[in-house]
Design a protein around this motif. Sequence first.
Motif, PDB file in Angstrom:
ATOM      1  N   VAL A 161      -1.567   4.704   3.869  1.00  0.00           N
ATOM      2  CA  VAL A 161      -2.227   3.704   4.384  1.00  0.00           C
ATOM      3  C   VAL A 161      -1.422   3.416   5.483  1.00  0.00           C
ATOM      4  O   VAL A 161      -1.819   3.056   6.722  1.00  0.00           O
ATOM      5  CB  VAL A 161      -2.468   2.681   3.479  1.00  0.00           C
ATOM      6  CG1 VAL A 161      -3.023   1.378   4.011  1.00  0.00           C
ATOM      7  CG2 VAL A 161      -3.526   3.019   2.174  1.00  0.00           C
ATOM      8  N   THR A 189     -15.512   1.338   0.763  1.00  0.00           N
ATOM      9  CA  THR A 189     -14.910   0.292   0.190  1.00  0.00           C
ATOM     10  C   THR A 189     -15.121   0.075  -1.210  1.00  0.00           C
ATOM     11  O   THR A 189     -14.191  -0.514  -1.754  1.00  0.00           O
ATOM     12  CB  THR A 189     -15.436  -0.922   1.081  1.00  0.00           C
ATOM     13  OG1 THR A 189     -15.172  -0.636   2.739  1.00  0.00           O
ATOM     14  CG2 THR A 189     -14.709  -2.319   0.743  1.00  0.00           C
ATOM     15  N   ARG A 242      -9.548  -1.775   5.872  1.00  0.00           N
ATOM     16  CA  ARG A 242      -8.521  -0.919   6.803  1.00  0.00           C
ATOM     17  C   ARG A 242      -7.905   0.018   5.681  1.00  0.00           C
ATOM     18  O   ARG A 242      -7.744   1.396   6.122  1.00  0.00           O
ATOM     19  CB  ARG A 242      -7.291  -1.572   7.308  1.00  0.00           C
ATOM     20  CG  ARG A 242      -8.060  -2.525   8.555  1.00  0.00           C
ATOM     21  CD  ARG A 242      -6.912  -3.203   9.173  1.00  0.00           C
ATOM     22  NE  ARG A 242      -7.129  -4.159  10.437  1.00  0.00           N
ATOM     23  CZ  ARG A 242      -6.417  -4.685  11.029  1.00  0.00           C
ATOM     24  NH1 ARG A 242      -4.918  -4.867  10.851  1.00  0.00           N
ATOM     25  NH2 ARG A 242      -6.761  -5.189  12.120  1.00  0.00           N
ATOM     26  N   THR A 243      -7.575  -0.292   4.518  1.00  0.00           N
ATOM     27  CA  THR A 243      -7.010   0.645   3.513  1.00  0.00           C
ATOM     28  C   THR A 243      -8.230   1.808   3.186  1.00  0.00           C
ATOM     29  O   THR A 243      -7.799   2.941   3.023  1.00  0.00           O
ATOM     30  CB  THR A 243      -6.894  -0.105   2.296  1.00  0.00           C
ATOM     31  OG1 THR A 243      -5.823  -1.072   2.451  1.00  0.00           O
ATOM     32  CG2 THR A 243      -6.229   0.955   1.122  1.00  0.00           C
ATOM     33  N   GLY A 274      -0.671   5.126  -5.568  1.00  0.00           N
ATOM     34  CA  GLY A 274      -2.277   5.394  -5.436  1.00  0.00           C
ATOM     35  C   GLY A 274      -2.805   5.769  -6.720  1.00  0.00           C
ATOM     36  O   GLY A 274      -3.703   6.262  -6.705  1.00  0.00           O
ATOM     37  N   ILE A 293     -12.379   1.541  -3.403  1.00  0.00           N
ATOM     38  CA  ILE A 293     -11.072   1.023  -3.540  1.00  0.00           C
ATOM     39  C   ILE A 293     -10.768   0.125  -4.512  1.00  0.00           C
ATOM     40  O   ILE A 293     -11.389  -0.660  -4.834  1.00  0.00           O
ATOM     41  CB  ILE A 293     -10.897   0.361  -2.227  1.00  0.00           C
ATOM     42  CG1 ILE A 293     -10.751   1.163  -0.827  1.00  0.00           C
ATOM     43  CG2 ILE A 293      -9.579  -0.398  -2.119  1.00  0.00           C
ATOM     44  CD1 ILE A 293      -9.829   2.173  -1.090  1.00  0.00           C
ATOM     45  N   ASP A 345      -5.184   1.248  -5.131  1.00  0.00           N
ATOM     46  CA  ASP A 345      -4.936   1.451  -3.619  1.00  0.00           C
ATOM     47  C   ASP A 345      -4.001   0.460  -2.936  1.00  0.00           C
ATOM     48  O   ASP A 345      -3.640   0.719  -1.897  1.00  0.00           O
ATOM     49  CB  ASP A 345      -6.282   1.818  -3.055  1.00  0.00           C
ATOM     50  CG  ASP A 345      -6.959   2.832  -3.805  1.00  0.00           C
ATOM     51  OD1 ASP A 345      -6.704   4.139  -3.605  1.00  0.00           O
ATOM     52  OD2 ASP A 345      -8.169   2.647  -4.400  1.00  0.00           O
ATOM     53  N   ILE A 346      -4.329  -1.036  -3.318  1.00  0.00           N
ATOM     54  CA  ILE A 346      -3.558  -2.031  -2.497  1.00  0.00           C
ATOM     55  C   ILE A 346      -3.357  -2.980  -3.452  1.00  0.00           C
ATOM     56  O   ILE A 346      -4.132  -3.359  -4.414  1.00  0.00           O
ATOM     57  CB  ILE A 346      -4.560  -2.453  -1.368  1.00  0.00           C
ATOM     58  CG1 ILE A 346      -3.916  -3.541  -0.614  1.00  0.00           C
ATOM     59  CG2 ILE A 346      -5.829  -2.762  -1.998  1.00  0.00           C
ATOM     60  CD1 ILE A 346      -4.646  -3.925   0.630  1.00  0.00           C
ATOM     61  N   ILE A 366      -2.024  -2.331   7.565  1.00  0.00           N
ATOM     62  CA  ILE A 366      -2.380  -3.832   7.171  1.00  0.00           C
ATOM     63  C   ILE A 366      -1.602  -4.572   7.811  1.00  0.00           C
ATOM     64  O   ILE A 366      -0.782  -4.420   8.815  1.00  0.00           O
ATOM     65  CB  ILE A 366      -1.999  -3.665   5.664  1.00  0.00           C
ATOM     66  CG1 ILE A 366      -0.339  -3.423   5.514  1.00  0.00           C
ATOM     67  CG2 ILE A 366      -2.595  -2.665   4.870  1.00  0.00           C
ATOM     68  CD1 ILE A 366       0.034  -3.729   4.368  1.00  0.00           C
ATOM     69  N   VAL A 391       0.830  -1.421  -0.141  1.00  0.00           N
ATOM     70  CA  VAL A 391      -0.117  -0.152  -0.162  1.00  0.00           C
ATOM     71  C   VAL A 391       0.962   1.125  -0.099  1.00  0.00           C
ATOM     72  O   VAL A 391       2.221   1.131   0.157  1.00  0.00           O
ATOM     73  CB  VAL A 391      -1.006   0.176   1.246  1.00  0.00           C
ATOM     74  CG1 VAL A 391      -1.967  -0.886   1.141  1.00  0.00           C
ATOM     75  CG2 VAL A 391      -0.223  -0.228   2.357  1.00  0.00           C
ATOM     76  N   ASN A 419      -8.011  -6.135   5.375  1.00  0.00           N
ATOM     77  CA  ASN A 419      -6.883  -5.407   4.923  1.00  0.00           C
ATOM     78  C   ASN A 419      -7.524  -4.354   3.906  1.00  0.00           C
ATOM     79  O   ASN A 419      -7.112  -3.091   3.831  1.00  0.00           O
ATOM     80  CB  ASN A 419      -5.819  -5.988   4.348  1.00  0.00           C
ATOM     81  CG  ASN A 419      -5.084  -6.602   5.334  1.00  0.00           C
ATOM     82  OD1 ASN A 419      -4.554  -5.946   6.286  1.00  0.00           O
ATOM     83  ND2 ASN A 419      -4.938  -7.979   5.390  1.00  0.00           N
ATOM     84  N   LEU A 425      -7.691   5.824   3.939  1.00  0.00           N
ATOM     85  CA  LEU A 425      -7.755   6.670   2.616  1.00  0.00           C
ATOM     86  C   LEU A 425      -8.984   7.603   2.659  1.00  0.00           C
ATOM     87  O   LEU A 425      -9.134   8.323   1.734  1.00  0.00           O
ATOM     88  CB  LEU A 425      -7.557   6.124   1.391  1.00  0.00           C
ATOM     89  CG  LEU A 425      -6.274   5.359   1.093  1.00  0.00           C
ATOM     90  CD1 LEU A 425      -6.539   4.515  -0.145  1.00  0.00           C
ATOM     91  CD2 LEU A 425      -5.158   6.170   1.057  1.00  0.00           C
TER      92      LEU A 425
END
Length: 315
Positions: free
Chosen positions: A127, A152, A143-144, A196, A155, A200-201, A131, A123, A140, A148
């Motif tokens: 973030v 959700t 949480r990200t 990013g 993301i 995002d992840i 994680i 990430v 995770n 941010l």
Amino acid sequence: MDTNYGMEIVRATEIAALTAARQQGLGNYLEILNNSRSAIAKTLNRLQIDGVLINDRFKKRADLFQMPDRIGQGGASMDLIAIAMEAHHSAADGGNNATSYAVIAPKGVIQSVPNLSMYKIVVGPQVGNVIDINQPPVVNVKRTARALKKYTENITVCILDQARHKQLIKEVRQCGARIKLINEGEISGCLSAITGEKTDIYIGYGYAPEGSLVAAAISCLGGYFEGKIFYENDRDKEDAASHGITDYEKIFRVQDLVRSKEVAIAATGITDGEFLEGVRFTSNGAVTSSFVARAETKTYRKLITNHFFDFKPVF
């Protein structure tokens, strides 16, 4: 490092990219990889260093050009990682995310790792360490989203489109997050998550040597990484032990794989990817897109370079 080695190694990634790009889409996987490996080795060998090449995932492959263990014309003792061409199957087929990478650091800074599978989560700096690789992927992702300040559903999760990720993809879809699937090029996907800009992840299984390169990139660019090597049998554990790794449950973070800020990374796009544009040929040469970053100074350069040559480039 007193010398800006980043500007030295980017020439090697440019040469590897230019070499590979001439065979883009021709369908010969081994030839495009072999030629790029030969090109990056030849260029890196011009450096005034006493270098050791580590974490070569294709070491001992009989069908591939083998890069030398020692690199350079003599000088400071350095470790190098050279991935001449990530996503060579994709490039040979005419696909995306093919990139050439190089990392350089003083001897002993980069952790040597076995050529085994590694589960990774990457990430960006916003973030950070919220994680936890031991938590389910959905945790995770959420949480990200909180870090941010996004829903959700907004993301974007980057995942390699491989059979081993079937369950992972199913779980992420169930939580409502967006998914970007890529066929190859996990490093490119990780870099995209760090910045990013497009994702995002990044989550999923790849290779441990690529984890060291991602850790080097995060040292220079910022971000957060956790990785866990997957051992199938005792033979894998013996392989890891030969690299000094004896904690087989260890969660690797950036500082475990890159032990100092004395590190520089360079990359050049071969085909258009998540992080860099690919090589464009012109009537009298080519244009490459690269980046160079140093951890010590936190400098990051994006380079658009015009190369001029006749019909056959002189490398």
